[in-house]
Design a protein around this motif. Structure first.
Motif, PDB file in Angstrom:
ATOM      1  N   TYR A  91     -58.132 -28.003  44.831  1.00 32.88           N
ATOM      2  CA  TYR A  91     -58.598 -29.332  44.854  1.00 32.88           C
ATOM      3  C   TYR A  91     -57.956 -30.036  45.740  1.00 32.88           C
ATOM      4  CZ  TYR A  91     -54.871 -29.776  41.623  1.00 32.88           C
ATOM      5  OH  TYR A  91     -53.496 -29.626  40.800  1.00 32.88           O
ATOM      6  N   SER A  92     -56.594 -29.713  46.317  1.00 35.07           N
ATOM      7  CA  SER A  92     -55.949 -30.270  47.274  1.00 35.07           C
ATOM      8  C   SER A  92     -56.541 -30.176  48.593  1.00 35.07           C
ATOM      9  CB  SER A  92     -54.524 -29.768  47.393  1.00 35.07           C
ATOM     10  OG  SER A  92     -53.678 -30.028  46.021  1.00 35.07           O
ATOM     11  N   ARG A  93     -56.906 -28.755  48.807  1.00 38.73           N
ATOM     12  CA  ARG A  93     -57.586 -28.567  50.035  1.00 38.73           C
ATOM     13  C   ARG A  93     -58.912 -29.156  50.155  1.00 38.73           C
ATOM     14  NH1 ARG A  93     -55.475 -23.634  48.323  1.00 38.73           N
ATOM     15  NH2 ARG A  93     -57.867 -22.792  47.791  1.00 38.73           N
ATOM     16  N   SER A  94     -59.652 -29.527  49.128  1.00 38.14           N
ATOM     17  CA  SER A  94     -60.860 -30.084  48.797  1.00 38.14           C
ATOM     18  C   SER A  94     -61.291 -31.414  48.676  1.00 38.14           C
ATOM     19  CB  SER A  94     -61.701 -29.310  48.102  1.00 38.14           C
ATOM     20  OG  SER A  94     -61.384 -27.842  47.760  1.00 38.14           O
ATOM     21  N   MET A  95     -60.264 -32.258  49.058  1.00 36.06           N
ATOM     22  CA  MET A  95     -60.335 -33.869  48.941  1.00 36.06           C
ATOM     23  C   MET A  95     -61.650 -34.454  49.622  1.00 36.06           C
ATOM     24  SD  MET A  95     -58.176 -34.641  46.984  1.00 36.06           S
ATOM     25  CE  MET A  95     -57.723 -36.284  46.748  1.00 36.06           C
ATOM     26  N   ALA A  96     -61.821 -33.831  50.933  1.00 37.54           N
ATOM     27  CA  ALA A  96     -62.982 -34.547  51.491  1.00 37.54           C
ATOM     28  C   ALA A  96     -64.343 -34.028  50.920  1.00 37.54           C
ATOM     29  CB  ALA A  96     -63.133 -33.876  53.039  1.00 37.54           C
ATOM     30  N   LEU A  97     -64.676 -33.035  50.350  1.00 36.08           N
ATOM     31  CA  LEU A  97     -65.449 -32.678  49.493  1.00 36.08           C
ATOM     32  C   LEU A  97     -65.911 -33.348  48.298  1.00 36.08           C
ATOM     33  CD1 LEU A  97     -67.909 -30.393  48.980  1.00 36.08           C
ATOM     34  CD2 LEU A  97     -66.087 -28.892  47.759  1.00 36.08           C
ATOM     35  N   LEU A  98     -64.586 -33.348  47.637  1.00 31.90           N
ATOM     36  CA  LEU A  98     -64.671 -34.092  46.455  1.00 31.90           C
ATOM     37  C   LEU A  98     -64.988 -35.493  46.641  1.00 31.90           C
ATOM     38  CD1 LEU A  98     -61.392 -32.476  44.573  1.00 31.90           C
ATOM     39  CD2 LEU A  98     -63.722 -32.260  43.715  1.00 31.90           C
ATOM     40  N   GLY A  99     -64.270 -36.059  47.654  1.00 35.10           N
ATOM     41  CA  GLY A  99     -64.585 -37.213  47.898  1.00 35.10           C
ATOM     42  C   GLY A  99     -66.140 -37.725  48.256  1.00 35.10           C
ATOM     43  N   THR A 100     -66.862 -36.658  48.842  1.00 33.49           N
ATOM     44  CA  THR A 100     -68.188 -36.947  49.197  1.00 33.49           C
ATOM     45  C   THR A 100     -68.969 -36.935  47.903  1.00 33.49           C
ATOM     46  OG1 THR A 100     -67.735 -35.794  51.359  1.00 33.49           O
ATOM     47  CG2 THR A 100     -69.978 -35.684  50.653  1.00 33.49           C
ATOM     48  N   LEU A 101     -68.588 -35.917  46.970  1.00 33.63           N
ATOM     49  CA  LEU A 101     -69.195 -35.820  45.897  1.00 33.63           C
ATOM     50  C   LEU A 101     -69.339 -37.208  44.841  1.00 33.63           C
ATOM     51  CD1 LEU A 101     -68.294 -32.343  44.351  1.00 33.63           C
ATOM     52  CD2 LEU A 101     -70.539 -33.043  45.361  1.00 33.63           C
ATOM     53  N   ILE A 102     -68.031 -37.798  44.973  1.00 35.85           N
ATOM     54  CA  ILE A 102     -67.861 -38.830  44.223  1.00 35.85           C
ATOM     55  C   ILE A 102     -68.719 -40.176  44.992  1.00 35.85           C
ATOM     56  CG2 ILE A 102     -66.085 -40.966  43.784  1.00 35.85           C
ATOM     57  CD1 ILE A 102     -64.062 -38.507  43.454  1.00 35.85           C
TER      58      ILE A 102
END
Lengths: 230, 254
Positions: free
Chosen positions: A104-115
């Motif tokens: 999840y530390s490496r996927s902040m952009a992905l998680l941010g896009t989902l949010i």
């Protein structure tokens, strides 16, 4: 000075953490206010709270600042994402990132896009209706001690009567959980406040916040759908 | 004598900076578990030379884990699977007979490949030259460093930061290709000591400016660098650099 405030890598990180902490403070207010639905009084307390937030001049001004902060967080995040990608033009043939960091530390952009995708739906469901187009629930208003209040509680019940909406909201909360799990403590690191002395305290508060806030948020659509609040 | 291991190597071969390069397969036989990883590559190179092939170019110098010359991204990790060691201190006992081992150079915009596994780490030199020093009077009346009282805790932290050998594993392993663990270490080792105070603000501003110009990425506090650093430099140095930088920006004069 102007260049010093924006241009460099460290200032981009600074603004990322300032806007992030600002959004975290918003989450706390938003979550606390919405939790009034759990008073189980037919939404009276919640509708009053929502009425106060919707009519208070300070809150309405902060709403504009909030949108500004959100846009800044997204734009800054995208800039960091694309710069970081170009920092490694030739990729490794074999990588083992799980050996040294959390996904999840490496996927902040992905998680941010989902949010962000969740947020667009969420703004359509509530913000757009209460501020611009008017509620879809009938009647749109309720009366409480002589005051005419918008029935946002009724709107919530209506929106969360659809199973797919509840599922999307819960998934949005999961994205938020992982985003916060990295973002909360990361904000303090970027501000240079992650002293060894405070490190464990920051990590504990970050983990607690990341679990509690998304759980309470997720409980809202779920309990409304299940009919636990009335 | 115990029979050695047979390994399948997948090594990055690239003739020059301009060459596109690619992975080439090699078999290395009869590898002793007591060999270091570099000695195993030496064995491969001897074979290649005997066959009239071009040996694999790689950086190395002291082979004692202190110079920071050796690099190599081994099986997806900087300096291989072990912690707190450089590639020269990685021994073949960490591998099993029949293993496939990927060997690649550090990948970064700031570290162009010179040849095969060798990269140009001149970017780190230029960052150091931008501020990673203290200007001392060399007139012959220089004050003895031991005569300046320094709290033990500060001295220890400065020393911890100064153990950075500038190998570039932090950049190589960072998903963002960021050099902030290196720069943070170099900023910290001086910021903590009285000798570093005079140039304290200029140092962090200039070093960060140079770091950005070299094309390294931005730290997002993932933490892979501190795990893979052969000298176990802590993320704390990045927090200190952030602090130093913000202070220097907000309050540019002493």
């Amino acid at each position: 000075m102007a260049k010093g405030l924006f241009g460099s890598s460290l200032m981009k990180k600074f603004w990322m953490s300032i806007t992030g902490l600002f959004l975290i403070s918003f989450l706390l207010v938003h979550c606390a206010l919405n939790a009034l639905i759990f008073a189980n009084d037919g939404g009276m307390l919640f509708n009053q709270g929502a009425h106060f937030m919707g009519t208070n001049i300070i809150i309405r001004t902060m709403e504009i600042v909030l949108f500004g902060g959100l846009i800044a967080h997204v734009v800054d995040g995208l800039m960091l994402f694309f710069q970081n990608r170009s920092a490694r033009p030739v990729k490794y043939a074999y990588e083992k990132p799980s050996a040294s960091s959390k996904w999840y530390s490496r996927s902040m952009a992905l998680l941010g896009t989902l949010i962000l995708l969740f947020l667009i739906l969420h703004l359509y469901h509530f913000w757009l209706r209460t501020r611009i187009t008017g509620l879809t629930v009938q009647p749109t208003h309720v009366f409480f001690e002589g005051h005419k209040l918008e029935d946002l509680y009724g709107e919530m019940k209506f929106v969360f009567s659809h199973l797919w909406v509840v599922i999307v909201y819960v998934l949005g909360c999961f994205s938020l959980f992982w985003h916060l799990l990295h973002g909360f403590r990361s904000a303090f690191q970027s501000l240079g406040l992650n002293y060894t002395k405070y490190k464990n305290g920051i990590a504990f508060c970050g983990d607690l916040f990341s679990v509690v806030i998304p759980t309470v948020f997720a409980a809202m659509p779920v309990s409304m759908y299940m009919g636990w609040v009335h | 004598m115990e029979k050695g291991m047979n390994l399948k190597l997948k090594v990055w071969r690239q003739k020059s900076t301009a060459d596109k390069g690619g992975i080439v397969d090699y078999n290395v036989n009869n590898v002793s578990p007591d060999m270091s990883f570099l000695e195993m590559i030496d064995v491969l190179n001897e074979d290649l030379v005997k066959k009239g092939d071009d040996p694999v170019a790689f950086d190395h110098d002291c082979r004692e884990g202190i110079c920071g010359m050796c690099s190599m991204f081994i099986n997806g990790e900087a300096h291989g699977p072990n912690r707190g060691v450089t590639t020269c201190q990685l021994h073949m006992r960490s591998f099993k007979d029949g293993d496939t081992v990927y060997v690649e150079p550090w990948r970064s915009e700031g570290f162009p490949v010179i040849k095969d596994l060798m990269v140009n780490r001149g970017a780190f030199d230029r960052i150091q030259q931008a501020g990673g020093f203290v200007s001392v009077n060399t007139s012959g009346r220089t004050m003895d460093a031991n005569a300046i009282p320094i709290p033990k805790e500060d001295a220890d932290k400065a020393f911890d930061a100064a153990t950075c050998i500038g190998c570039g594993a932090c950049v190589a392993t960072c998903p963002n290709g960021s050099a902030m663990l290196f720069v943070g270490a170099k900023v910290s080792q001086f910021a903590l000591l009285p000798q570093g105070q005079v140039e304290r603000k200029d140092r962090v501003l200039n070093m960060v400016k140079q770091m950005d110009e070299e094309g390294f990425g931005n730290c997002s506090n993932i933490g892979a660098c501190e795990v893979q650093c052969p000298k176990n430099i802590s993320l704390e140095v990045i927090a200190r650099m952030n602090r130093e930088y913000l202070t220097a920006n907000v309050k540019p004069e002493n």
